[in-house]
Write a protein that holds these residues in place. Structure first.
Motif, PDB file in Angstrom:
ATOM      1  N   GLU A 170      18.961  14.476  -5.751  1.00 51.78           N
ATOM      2  CA  GLU A 170      18.436  15.812  -5.989  1.00 51.78           C
ATOM      3  C   GLU A 170      16.946  15.891  -5.696  1.00 51.78           C
ATOM      4  O   GLU A 170      16.461  16.857  -5.073  1.00 51.78           O
ATOM      5  CB  GLU A 170      18.716  16.207  -7.449  1.00 51.78           C
ATOM      6  N   VAL A 171      16.181  14.875  -6.123  1.00 49.33           N
ATOM      7  CA  VAL A 171      14.738  14.861  -5.859  1.00 49.33           C
ATOM      8  C   VAL A 171      14.469  14.774  -4.366  1.00 49.33           C
ATOM      9  O   VAL A 171      13.551  15.418  -3.822  1.00 49.33           O
ATOM     10  CB  VAL A 171      14.073  13.692  -6.621  1.00 49.33           C
ATOM     11  N   TRP A 172      15.272  13.997  -3.672  1.00 49.63           N
ATOM     12  CA  TRP A 172      15.068  13.819  -2.231  1.00 49.63           C
ATOM     13  C   TRP A 172      15.375  15.111  -1.475  1.00 49.63           C
ATOM     14  O   TRP A 172      14.689  15.476  -0.527  1.00 49.63           O
ATOM     15  CB  TRP A 172      15.951  12.683  -1.730  1.00 49.63           C
ATOM     16  N   ARG A 173      16.392  15.837  -1.929  1.00 53.24           N
ATOM     17  CA  ARG A 173      16.737  17.087  -1.271  1.00 53.24           C
ATOM     18  C   ARG A 173      15.662  18.150  -1.472  1.00 53.24           C
ATOM     19  O   ARG A 173      15.395  18.952  -0.576  1.00 53.24           O
ATOM     20  CB  ARG A 173      18.080  17.614  -1.797  1.00 53.24           C
ATOM     21  N   ARG A 174      15.044  18.166  -2.656  1.00 45.01           N
ATOM     22  CA  ARG A 174      14.008  19.157  -2.926  1.00 45.01           C
ATOM     23  C   ARG A 174      12.701  18.825  -2.242  1.00 45.01           C
ATOM     24  O   ARG A 174      11.817  19.662  -2.178  1.00 45.01           O
ATOM     25  CB  ARG A 174      13.764  19.256  -4.447  1.00 45.01           C
ATOM     26  N   GLY A 175      12.596  17.609  -1.774  1.00 47.32           N
ATOM     27  CA  GLY A 175      11.337  17.185  -1.192  1.00 47.32           C
ATOM     28  C   GLY A 175      10.237  17.079  -2.229  1.00 47.32           C
ATOM     29  O   GLY A 175       9.068  17.417  -1.957  1.00 47.32           O
ATOM     30  N   ASP A 176      10.584  16.624  -3.407  1.00 43.61           N
ATOM     31  CA  ASP A 176       9.617  16.496  -4.515  1.00 43.61           C
ATOM     32  C   ASP A 176       8.510  15.540  -4.103  1.00 43.61           C
ATOM     33  O   ASP A 176       8.772  14.446  -3.584  1.00 43.61           O
ATOM     34  CB  ASP A 176      10.359  15.968  -5.753  1.00 43.61           C
ATOM     35  N   PRO A 177       7.248  15.929  -4.349  1.00 46.38           N
ATOM     36  CA  PRO A 177       6.151  15.031  -3.978  1.00 46.38           C
ATOM     37  C   PRO A 177       6.136  13.726  -4.768  1.00 46.38           C
ATOM     38  O   PRO A 177       5.523  12.741  -4.358  1.00 46.38           O
ATOM     39  CB  PRO A 177       4.898  15.864  -4.265  1.00 46.38           C
ATOM     40  N   ASN A 178       6.806  13.692  -5.896  1.00 44.78           N
ATOM     41  CA  ASN A 178       6.872  12.475  -6.720  1.00 44.78           C
ATOM     42  C   ASN A 178       8.112  11.631  -6.408  1.00 44.78           C
ATOM     43  O   ASN A 178       8.500  10.784  -7.203  1.00 44.78           O
ATOM     44  CB  ASN A 178       6.879  12.843  -8.209  1.00 44.78           C
ATOM     45  N   ARG A 179       8.693  11.891  -5.251  1.00 43.65           N
ATOM     46  CA  ARG A 179       9.940  11.205  -4.968  1.00 43.65           C
ATOM     47  C   ARG A 179       9.772   9.704  -4.824  1.00 43.65           C
ATOM     48  O   ARG A 179      10.710   8.949  -5.101  1.00 43.65           O
ATOM     49  CB  ARG A 179      10.580  11.788  -3.713  1.00 43.65           C
ATOM     50  N   ASP A 180       8.582   9.256  -4.385  1.00 41.92           N
ATOM     51  CA  ASP A 180       8.386   7.807  -4.291  1.00 41.92           C
ATOM     52  C   ASP A 180       8.446   7.154  -5.668  1.00 41.92           C
ATOM     53  O   ASP A 180       9.066   6.093  -5.852  1.00 41.92           O
ATOM     54  CB  ASP A 180       7.050   7.500  -3.611  1.00 41.92           C
TER      55      ASP A 180
END
Length: 363
Positions: A170-180
């Motif tokens: 879900e985080v990867w799909r949203r392109g969340d800046p904290n994904r790392d």
């Protein structure tokens, strides 16, 4: 007047007769005799012979009675031996059957006793066959129990792994800046749960029972936070943690397993709508040393009073598809640490389960 009577025996013509004699001093109305007079009355020989025959008959009857009594004793002893022998063998045979052995009893000569012994031996053979069916069924049941426990224990690490993977996607799909950062946290959780799966698989051969506690010094709040982090990806869950930072002496892996089971149950009880899970820990000091109580509460629907009484029984589950081993394992872990587990319905809504354990104070 008559004098004394005297019985004498005389031989007349080759035969012996008895006679009774008595002296008479005078006879009334007669002339006096110049000397003593003797009255002699012979006894009949038949009377003597009758008395002798009666004596002989009495002796014969006595001898016959003694003979009959002796024969009765002999026959009674023989009959008693013929009956008591097989009965004693049957009694010994029942003891052998009770110990799981097959008795070997000789068949008696008596027809009725022979039938009885044959019926007993037939019953013993049937019991032996049934005992072997039963032993096989118990082995299968033991394997089924082991498989269900392992399936339950494997399901616990799989749930955090699935939650972490879903959260990462879900985080990867949203392109969340904290994904790392999220990627690192999720991967760390997945690796940790995978290690737990590996450990469970390694203990497969010894999983019929929980291992003995391997006590060590562990920080209680840190252990609770580590369990909570494995469920942090669950949406809609609000966490309230009231656990002091304290060192305890217990098996960290078993405590984490018990706490994971309780948290997983609370999360499932809350369902997709979510809710609040509260974790508390309290120390009590007593004569036996320190004792810790860990309590997990949720504001879900709870269970009925009837189900609550059976929650800690193996294989009982109030949820469809549940294995019914989670709370049974929690209680077993608590008992291995000198404690126990309890459940409580909350008002107006919610449910709580707590377990306590003895802090040995030794590593």
């Amino acid at each position: 007047s008559p004098g004394e009577f005297v019985v004498e025996s005389r031989l007349v013509r080759g035969r012996r007769f008895d006679q009774v004699q008595a002296t008479l001093s005078s006879i009334a109305g007669r002339l006096s005799l110049s000397g003593p007079a003797v009255l002699s009355i012979p006894l009949l020989p038949e009377q003597r012979e009758s008395e002798e025959q009666i004596a002989r008959l009495s002796s014969s009857l006595t001898a016959f009675t003694v003979l009959v009594f002796g024969l009765s004793l002999v026959l009674g002893a023989r009959v008693a031996f013929r009956v008591s022998g097989p009965i004693g063998d049957l009694v010994e045979g029942t003891r052998l059957v009770a110990h799981g052995e097959v008795p070997r009893i000789p068949l008696p000569e008596d027809e009725e006793l022979r039938r009885l012994v044959e019926a007993f031996l037939s019953m013993a053979s049937t019991l032996e066959a049934q005992r072997d069916d039963l032993a096989r069924a118990q082995r299968l049941q033991a394997w089924a129990e082991m498989a269900r426990i392992i399936a339950h224990e494997i399901k616990n690490p799989l749930t955090p792994i699935r939650l972490s993977a879903e959260h990462l996607r879900e985080v990867w799909r949203r392109g969340d800046p904290n994904r790392d950062r999220v990627l690192e946290e999720c991967l760390e959780n997945i690796l940790k749960q995978t290690e737990m799966l590996r450990s469970i698989a390694a203990e497969f051969s010894d999983f019929a029972r929980l291992r003995e506690p391997q006590r060590e010094r562990v920080e209680l709040r840190g252990l609770v936070e580590e369990v909570v982090r494995s469920f942090s990806a669950a949406s809609g869950i609000r966490w309230q943690i009231d656990v002091p930072m304290a060192w305890v002496h217990a098996d960290p892996r078993l405590l984490a397993r018990a706490l994971t089971n309780l948290v997983a149950n609370s999360r499932e009880a809350l369902g997709p709508t979510g809710g609040t899970i509260r974790i508390r820990a309290e120390r009590r000091d007593g004569a036996g040393g320190a004792r810790w109580t860990v309590r997990v509460e949720d504001d879900g629907p709870g269970v009925t009073a009837e189900d609550q009484a059976k929650l800690f029984e193996p294989y009982f589950s109030s949820k469809s598809g549940g294995s019914g081993l989670g709370l049974a394992i929690v209680r077993k872990i608590a008992q291995e640490h000198g404690g126990d587990a309890r459940a409580e319905r909350l008002s107006p809504r919610g449910f709580a389960v707590e377990f306590d354990f003895q802090d040995s104070g030794e590593v």
